[in-house]
Design a protein around this motif. Structure first.
Motif, short mmCIF file in Angstrom:
data_model
loop_
_atom_site.label_atom_id
_atom_site.label_comp_id
_atom_site.label_asym_id
_atom_site.label_seq_id
_atom_site.Cartn_x
_atom_site.Cartn_y
_atom_site.Cartn_z
N VAL A 12 0.83 -1.21 0.00
CA VAL A 12 0.00 0.00 0.00
C VAL A 12 0.86 1.26 0.00
O VAL A 12 0.39 2.34 -0.35
CB VAL A 12 -0.94 0.01 1.22
N ASN A 13 2.11 1.14 0.37
CA ASN A 13 2.97 2.32 0.48
C ASN A 13 3.94 2.46 -0.69
O ASN A 13 4.73 3.41 -0.73
CB ASN A 13 3.79 2.24 1.77
N LYS A 14 3.90 1.52 -1.63
CA LYS A 14 4.87 1.55 -2.72
C LYS A 14 4.14 1.63 -4.06
O LYS A 14 3.25 0.83 -4.34
CB LYS A 14 5.76 0.31 -2.69
N ASP A 15 4.54 2.61 -4.87
CA ASP A 15 3.97 2.76 -6.21
C ASP A 15 4.94 2.14 -7.21
O ASP A 15 5.85 2.79 -7.69
CB ASP A 15 3.74 4.24 -6.52
N PHE A 16 4.74 0.86 -7.51
CA PHE A 16 5.65 0.15 -8.40
C PHE A 16 5.54 0.66 -9.84
O PHE A 16 6.51 0.57 -10.60
CB PHE A 16 5.37 -1.35 -8.35
N TYR A 17 4.38 1.17 -10.22
CA TYR A 17 4.24 1.72 -11.56
C TYR A 17 5.12 2.96 -11.72
O TYR A 17 5.80 3.14 -12.74
CB TYR A 17 2.77 2.08 -11.83
N ALA A 18 5.11 3.82 -10.70
CA ALA A 18 5.96 5.02 -10.74
C ALA A 18 7.44 4.64 -10.72
O ALA A 18 8.27 5.29 -11.36
CB ALA A 18 5.62 5.93 -9.57
N GLU A 19 7.76 3.57 -9.99
CA GLU A 19 9.17 3.14 -9.90
C GLU A 19 9.70 2.76 -11.29
O GLU A 19 10.86 3.00 -11.60
CB GLU A 19 9.28 1.95 -8.95
N LEU A 20 8.83 2.14 -12.12
CA LEU A 20 9.24 1.75 -13.47
C LEU A 20 8.91 2.82 -14.51
O LEU A 20 9.26 2.67 -15.69
CB LEU A 20 8.55 0.44 -13.86
N GLY A 21 8.23 3.90 -14.09
CA GLY A 21 7.93 4.98 -15.01
C GLY A 21 6.87 4.63 -16.04
O GLY A 21 6.92 5.09 -17.18
N VAL A 22 5.89 3.79 -15.65
CA VAL A 22 4.82 3.40 -16.57
C VAL A 22 3.48 3.72 -15.94
O VAL A 22 3.37 3.92 -14.73
CB VAL A 22 4.88 1.89 -16.92
N ALA A 23 2.45 3.80 -16.78
CA ALA A 23 1.10 4.06 -16.30
C ALA A 23 0.50 2.78 -15.71
O ALA A 23 0.96 1.66 -15.99
CB ALA A 23 0.21 4.57 -17.44
N ASP A 65 9.18 -7.55 -10.13
CA ASP A 65 8.80 -8.85 -9.56
C ASP A 65 7.31 -8.89 -9.25
O ASP A 65 6.69 -9.95 -9.33
CB ASP A 65 9.61 -9.11 -8.28
N VAL A 66 6.73 -7.73 -8.92
CA VAL A 66 5.31 -7.68 -8.58
C VAL A 66 4.45 -7.43 -9.80
O VAL A 66 3.64 -8.27 -10.21
CB VAL A 66 5.04 -6.61 -7.50
N ILE A 67 4.62 -6.25 -10.45
CA ILE A 67 3.71 -5.93 -11.55
C ILE A 67 4.12 -6.58 -12.86
O ILE A 67 3.39 -6.50 -13.85
CB ILE A 67 3.58 -4.40 -11.73
N GLY A 68 5.27 -7.23 -12.88
CA GLY A 68 5.66 -8.01 -14.06
C GLY A 68 5.05 -9.39 -14.05
O GLY A 68 5.12 -10.12 -15.03
N ASP A 69 4.45 -9.77 -12.92
CA ASP A 69 3.79 -11.06 -12.78
C ASP A 69 2.28 -10.81 -12.78
O ASP A 69 1.77 -10.10 -11.91
CB ASP A 69 4.21 -11.73 -11.47
N PRO A 70 1.52 -11.35 -13.75
CA PRO A 70 0.09 -11.05 -13.86
C PRO A 70 -0.69 -11.30 -12.58
O PRO A 70 -1.55 -10.50 -12.19
CB PRO A 70 -0.37 -11.97 -15.00
N GLU A 71 -0.39 -12.40 -11.90
CA GLU A 71 -1.15 -12.74 -10.70
C GLU A 71 -0.83 -11.79 -9.55
O GLU A 71 -1.72 -11.28 -8.87
CB GLU A 71 -0.84 -14.19 -10.29
N LYS A 72 0.48 -11.51 -9.35
CA LYS A 72 0.86 -10.58 -8.30
C LYS A 72 0.34 -9.17 -8.60
O LYS A 72 -0.07 -8.43 -7.71
CB LYS A 72 2.39 -10.53 -8.16
#
Length: 411
Positions: A12-23, A65-72
């Motif tokens: 809840v505290n980490k924006d993984f999309y922003a970390e990779l620079g994607v929408a 590792d998180v948003i690159g995995d469809p289930e995660k």
């Protein structure tokens, strides 16, 4: 720290999309491309001693590792959406959960009248679930009060990309090379716990084992990763001397990679199972090798054909001759140059090119380059002047003026 179904309490505290620079709506391919670009730019091998880029590499790897995995990714989006939409009464640890607005445990019933067990029972009933499964199983451990402990599902390791340089001949014939790889991995000494080997952890007394704390920002509260345990929910009195408590390290290994015959410059080869080690018994990721081929000083390549520039003298081209030329890895061949051969004419020698997958070979393309001598002997000059006198009645450029004049008239 991983919770039920692989959910992490600090999502809840980490924006993984922003970390990779994607929408948030980015496709899987967009996410993969962004990850590879950032991983290459911040890889420790390319930035020795740059701790900022090393840390960025770790964050990028965690995000992928998180948003690159469809289930995660699906579970991550659900957790973030529920939190952002106020799906938890009183927020995370606000007045609804114990009424605390500073660091501390958020368990038990609070001023808002909510109790964890009541909340999960209510949410599960709303979803039509009963007993195990549903909301309680999915989010229970996010608050440290999960009702079931599911085994972490095996996850495939991350893919790795590297570059290998091979010689021109090796690229044509195939070669086995040794690659030294370095990738992000759990610390080998503490196995990712962050604690000194041989010591035991205890529940973090800052967050009460929740992995997150509540920060009062004057008018509203936000949940943040616990600064004491880093979201792990437990702490060690003594940090691992190898990773200094981070739980992460770099894994270095040497592998043998077979480069197939006929590989082209810039070609990307996939080696299955040679990437990062999988988690919880999952399969290894894949290794992608981008091949760079060093140029040859005599031969070049055009598809399945080899090319060579053949210097010939003016008299050889004008009178005709037989010229011996080399082949790659074979005996020389004799090239018959007919009388009156112009500069730039290409001859084909069949079967002396690149070996194909079906066992056949391409051709050798020999292009004639007529050489003009920079210095003439007195005898050669006299002979050329005689040639000029003999051919002086046939101007070569007369047609240029006629054509230019006709084009101008029609314009």
């Amino acid at each position: 720290m991983a919770d039920n179904d692989g959910i992490r309490s600090d999502w809840v505290n980490k924006d993984f999309y922003a970390e990779l620079g994607v929408a948030k709506t980015a496709t899987a391919d967009d996410i993969k491309k962004a990850y590879r670009k950032l991983a290459r730019a911040n890889h420790p091998d390319s930035n020795p001693g740059d701790t900022a880029k090393h840390e960025k590499f770790k964050k990028v790897a965690e995000a992928y590792d998180v948003i690159g995995d469809p289930e995660k990714r699906k579970k991550y989006d659900e957790v973030r959406s529920l939190y952002a939409g106020g799906g938890f009464p009183g927020g995370f640890g606000g007045a609804g959960f114990g009424g605390r607005s500073t660091y501390g445990n958020t368990g038990g019933a609070g001023a808002g009248g909510y109790n964890f067990d009541d909340l999960f029972a209510q949410a599960t009933a709303q979803q039509g679930g009963a007993g195990g499964g549903g909301f309680a199983d999915m989010f229970g451990d996010l608050f440290g009060g999960g009702r079931s402990q599911r085994r972490v599902r095996p996850q495939k390791g991350a893919d790795i990309e590297t570059t290998a340089t091979v010689g021109f001949v090796d690229a044509l014939e195939g070669v086995t090379i040794q690659l030294r790889l370095t990738s992000d991995a759990p610390c080998p000494d503490c196995n990712g716990t962050g604690g000194k080997p041989g010591t035991k952890p205890h529940v973090c007394n800052v967050c009460g084992g929740q992995g997150s704390v509540i920060q009062d920002l004057g008018g509203f509260q936000v949940s943040e990763t616990c600064p004491a345990c880093g979201g792990r929910q437990v702490v060690y009195d003594e940090a691992c001397p190898t990773c200094h408590g981070s739980g992460r390290g770099l894994s270095g290994r040497t592998i043998s990679a077979k480069i197939p015959a006929g590989v082209k410059d810039g070609q990307r080869i996939r080696l299955r199972g040679k990437g990062a080690v999988g988690e919880a018994g999952g399969p290894n990721g894949d290794l992608f090798v981008v091949v760079k081929v060093t140029p040859h000083r005599v031969f070049s390549r055009s598809g399945d054909n080899l090319t060579i520039d053949v210097p010939v003298s003016f008299d050889e081209a004008a009178l005709g001759s037989e010229v011996r030329i080399p082949t790659l890895g074979g005996s020389p061949v004799t090239l018959k140059v007919p009388a009156g051969t112009p500069n730039g004419r290409t001859f084909r020698v069949r079967g002396r090119g690149v070996k194909k997958a079906d066992g056949t070979s391409g051709d050798l393309l020999a292009t004639v380059e007529v050489q003009v001598p920079a210095v003439l002997s007195p005898e050669a000059r006299e002979a050329l002047e005689a040639y000029r006198a003999a051919t002086g009645g046939k101007p070569l450029r007369e047609g240029l003026f006629d054509t230019a004049a006709s084009e101008a008239a029609s314009a």
